[in-house]
Scaffold this motif. Structure first.
Motif, short mmCIF file in Angstrom:
data_model
loop_
_atom_site.label_atom_id
_atom_site.label_comp_id
_atom_site.label_asym_id
_atom_site.label_seq_id
_atom_site.Cartn_x
_atom_site.Cartn_y
_atom_site.Cartn_z
N GLY A 34 0.82 -1.22 0.00
CA GLY A 34 0.00 0.00 0.00
C GLY A 34 0.84 1.26 0.00
O GLY A 34 0.51 2.25 -0.65
N LEU B 191 -5.40 7.04 4.48
CA LEU B 191 -5.72 5.72 3.94
C LEU B 191 -6.84 5.85 2.91
O LEU B 191 -7.80 6.60 3.11
CB LEU B 191 -6.17 4.79 5.07
CG LEU B 191 -5.22 4.70 6.27
CD1 LEU B 191 -5.76 3.72 7.31
CD2 LEU B 191 -3.82 4.31 5.83
N GLU C 78 -6.47 -0.47 0.45
CA GLU C 78 -5.30 -0.47 1.34
C GLU C 78 -4.14 0.38 0.83
O GLU C 78 -2.99 0.10 1.04
CB GLU C 78 -4.82 -1.91 1.59
CG GLU C 78 -5.82 -2.69 2.44
CD GLU C 78 -5.38 -4.14 2.66
OE1 GLU C 78 -4.18 -4.40 2.62
OE2 GLU C 78 -6.27 -4.98 2.85
N SER D 35 2.45 -10.26 1.89
CA SER D 35 1.21 -9.52 1.62
C SER D 35 0.53 -10.06 0.37
O SER D 35 -0.70 -10.20 0.31
CB SER D 35 1.50 -8.03 1.41
OG SER D 35 2.10 -7.51 2.55
N LYS E 165 -3.11 -11.87 0.05
CA LYS E 165 -4.19 -11.45 -0.85
C LYS E 165 -4.82 -12.65 -1.53
O LYS E 165 -6.01 -12.69 -1.81
CB LYS E 165 -3.64 -10.50 -1.92
CG LYS E 165 -3.63 -9.05 -1.47
CD LYS E 165 -3.29 -8.14 -2.64
CE LYS E 165 -3.21 -6.68 -2.18
NZ LYS E 165 -2.76 -5.82 -3.28
#
Ligand SMILES: Nc1ncnc2c1ncn2[C@@H]1O[C@H](COP(=O)(O)OP(=O)(O)OP(=O)(O)O)[C@@H](O)[C@H]1O
Ligand SMILES: [Mg+2]
Lengths: 267, 511
Positions: free
Chosen positions: A110, A203, A207, B300, B304
């Protein structure tokens, strides 16, 4: 201009390079890779890139060299610097040298996407956005609001008040580059802000994290009380009612030297 | 060094005493000599007057045998060398030594010299002119006094008609007294002086040496030894301050110096430690950050793709969370190692108060709180971080406002100077008419996270105040009466130094 290239990643550390590539490919971006500055220049000479994402510590010439070179030879290409760890010097220097922003390692998906999206949007709408945020000028100060305003690149600002406190906020172009804001994370009163370090996290959906670097160090007095009710104030009036926090600056005299003094571009 | 100073001092003292005593001794001996001589002179004069008057009657009656008898008797007395009477021509008419009678006195002889020096006889002479000292036979010193016998009418008119009226001086009485006893005493005095002076020199030098040893050398030796100990690296060494004199003060400042040295060394060590720690962590962080980026990114991605509600998803969530924690740890280390000491400047506390009031003004106005400011002008400056001190006052003012609540009240803020045992301080008081602090909570208000405001307060305000005040070398005190109000008293040292008392001590010292 045989190939399309959205982002050129210049990084000697394989795992980081691959991680960045993977993240960017997920965004359907065309990614080129280079191991050092020479390779990067060779690619830039063959292809027009919208964004260069470069590490600072490279074998041979440094990321700062590549930054200077890119700004000079390919002015429409934005540069985001990956720093080993954020320090005041690195932060201030990258903005001074004309980088769009920097991203400290280690980053997550992110965080990288946040800064890359902003950079690509800026490069897509460059002339209009530049008009919005004039470059450093020492013009006569038009009104009280523009009095004593200091900028960290086109990223964040600090305004000094006669009572000795300072309000901090994001620069004019910042909100224009964001997806819909979902949440805003600000430091609590009595926490410390540090120049070149995290001031706020914005934010967005998916994400995505947009990080705002603080222009000044100090102790947080209070957050903007209105902003928690209406986050869109950042969008509507980033340099006025959309201020983020008020601090008591710590090392004002030294830190102001590192910032650009100019007036707000909006209104 | 030790022996040189004491030796030089000793020689100097001995030389001074020698010169002083010699001068004193010589002048004493000389004056004593003079006194004794003039005493003898007086005696001789009296004696000669006595002889003259006692022989007068015998002379007038022309009874030489009686004159002889008198002169004989007197001449036998102790200390009298010679008694003679001679006439104008120098012929001895009477003498205690019969052999001399009839002999002629040489006019150039010592006894005649006074009158006949200018060849013209003088008729009236003062006493000093009539006396003479000379070395008689055998080298003995003697004092002679002549006494002219003048012609009077009773003489010239006497039946014997020995002297015509035209004659002024009929003859001379000459008495010679021995100076032997005087000389003997003088010699004894000289001998005594020759023994006394060296003895005095010895005694005084010895005394000074003993005093020098106990008053100067010993404490100096102690200091030298202490310096050696400190020089060899023991910075905890302290001298016991026993004395109230310059050495006592020297001991005190020695201790202060060592203390300061130890403090400085500790700081240097600390900052060296921090610096090398900083370099180390920076290096480690750089190395860790690269693999951590990979871990974060790949986990990550896996997360997902992981099926919802699967065990794998949970596991991957743990990996991502822990990787992020690693990142925070590294960041914390970096922040710590990069801590820069806050820069301190000279501060006018009144400005600090005004700035703080400026910031909280609105808040106070809204709550209907009256602020009374009593600031002392010409406040001495304190050293510190002005912004942090503003923060201190803001916290105190905000607390005061909270304690007063919305029904209104008063805040009194004042500044002044206070001299404490530790030195000069600027004193700032913030008093309110608020709810006060319950007795059992007074001790806790400075604790972090202590709050009576529920979720409204974090309880960090006074903890921050405490921290900043400590950093400025100051102190803060709270006095509170429940239901009546609270006063916070802040003391900040004026130009914070290690031992401000020493300057005061030397101020009223005599030199
Ligand atoms: N002027 C005062 N009068 C009465 N009570 C006080 C006063 N100042 C402090 N206190 C008491 O001390 C507690 C701790 O104060 P402190 O400033 O540390 O935290 P807080 O005010 O509760 O929260 P914060 O300042 O973090 O918002 C307060 O909750 C209150 O009970
Ligand atoms: Mg408080």
């Amino acid at each position: 201009m045989t190939h399309r290239c959205d982002v050129l990643v210049v990084e000697d550390e394989l795992v980081v390079r691959e991680a960045a590539r993977k993240i960017l490919l997920e965004e359907n971006l065309a990614v080129a890779m280079a191991n050092d500055v020479d390779e990067a220049v060779a690619i830039l000479e063959g292809t027009s890139c919208r964004l260069v994402l470069t590490d600072l510590m490279l074998p041979g010439a440094s990321g700062f060299d590549l930054l200077g070179l890119t700004r000079k030879r390919w002015p429409s290409t934005e540069v985001v610097v990956i720093t080993g760890y954020a320090t005041v010097d690195h932060a201030v220097m990258t903005f001074r040298e004309g980088a769009f922003d920097f991203v400290p390692k280690p980053f997550d998906i992110g965080e990288l996407l946040g800064v890359v999206r902003r950079a690509l949007r800026f490069s897509a709408d460059r002339p209009a956005l530049l008009a919005l945020a004039p470059s450093t000028s020492e013009d006569e100060v038009a009104d009280e609001r523009n009095d004593s305003c200091y900028f960290l690149g086109r990223h964040s600002w600090a305004r000094l008040h006669t009572d000795g406190s300072a309000t901090l906020g994001v620069a004019e172009t910042f909100p224009r580059l964001l997806d819909k804001i979902e949440q805003l994370e600000l430091p609590a009163p009595e926490e410390h802000s540090r120049q070149g370090q995290l001031l706020a996290r914005i934010l967005a959906q998916g994400e995505i994290v947009y990080r705002v670097w603080s222009p000044l160090s100090g102790t947080v007095l209070a957050a903007n009380p209105r902003i928690s009710h209406s986050i869109d104030l950042i969008d509507r009036d980033p340099c006025g009612a959309g201020w983020l926090i008020r601090i008591i600056p710590h090392d004002l005299d030294r830190e102001l030297e590192l910032l650009d003094r100019r007036r707000f571009g909006l209104e | 060094m030790r022996s040189q100073i004491s030796h030089r001092l000793m020689v100097a003292v001995a030389a001074t005493i020698l010169v002083a005593f010699s001068l004193f001794g010589v002048s004493l001996i000389v004056s004593q000599h003079e006194a004794m001589t003039s005493e003898i002179e007086l005696q001789a004069n009296q004696l000669s007057e006595t002889i003259k008057s006692s022989t007068r009657y015998a002379m007038l009656r022309n009874r030489p045998d009686q004159v002889h008898e008198i002169i004989d008797t007197i001449g036998q007395q102790e200390g009298i060398d010679q008694v003679r009477i001679f006439n104008k021509e120098g012929k001895v008419s009477y003498a205690d030594e019969k052999a001399l009678i009839g002999s002629l006195v040489d006019k150039d002889a010592e006894s005649c010299y006074a009158c006949h020096a200018a060849d013209a006889p003088l008729e009236r002479l003062s006493m000093s002119e009539r006396t003479r000292t000379f070395r008689a036979n055998g080298g003995r010193r003697a004092l002679g006094i002549i006494n002219p016998i003048y012609n009077t009418p009773s003489c010239s008119e006497s039946d014997c008609h020995a002297h015509p009226a035209s004659q002024t001086v009929l003859g001379v009485l000459d008495v010679t007294m021995s100076l032997e006893s005087v000389d003997r005493q003088m010699a004894a005095n000289r001998r005594r002086a020759l023994i006394l002076v060296p003895a005095a020199i010895l005694a005084a030098s010895g005394m000074i040496w003993i005093l020098f040893r106990s008053l100067v050398l010993k404490p100096m030796q102690r200091l030298v030894e202490a310096t050696d100990v400190v020089a060899s690296g023991n910075l905890d060494y302290r001298l016991e301050v026993k004395r109230n004199d310059e050495f006592g003060r020297l001991d005190e400042s020695f201790n202060a110096m060592t203390e300061k040295l130890a403090e400085a060394q500790k700081q240097i060590l600390q900052s060296n430690k921090l610096a090398s720690l900083g370099q180390l962590t920076a290096g480690i962080a750089h190395e860790i950050n690269n693999p951590l980026t990979g871990v974060l990114t790949y986990s990550s991605f896996l997360l997902k793709r992981a099926p919802a509600d699967s065990e794998m998803k949970e596991d991957l969530e743990t990996v991502v969370r822990e990787a992020k924690r690693c990142r925070e740890i590294v960041k914390g280390l970096l922040d710590f190692s990069r801590q820069v000491p806050t820069r301190k400047t000279s501060i006018d506390c009144n400005q600090v108060i005004d700035r703080a009031l400026g910031i909280v003004d609105n808040q106070l106005g809204v709550r209907n709180i009256q602020v009374t400011k009593t600031l002392q002008t010409d406040l001495p400056e304190v050293t510190g971080d002005a912004n942090q001190l503003v923060q201190v006052l803001i916290n105190l003012l905000v607390n005061a406002a909270d304690a007063i609540g919305d029904q209104g009240g008063e805040i009194f803020i004042s500044s002044g100077v206070k001299d404490l045992n530790g030195g000069r301080h600027v004193e700032i008081k913030v008093a309110d008419t608020g709810c006060g602090i319950p007795r059992d909570q007074v001790d806790q208000v400075f604790d972090p996270f202590f709050t009576s405001k529920g979720t409204e307060g974090t309880g960090l305000g006074l903890a921050v105040v405490w921290g900043i005040v400590q950093e400025h070398g100051g102190a803060i005190r709270v006095d509170s009466k429940p239901e009546r109000g609270t006063t916070f008293t802040l003391l900040l040292p004026v130009h914070f130094t290690l031992r401000p008392t020493t300057t005061e001590d030397t101020d009223d010292a005599p030199m």
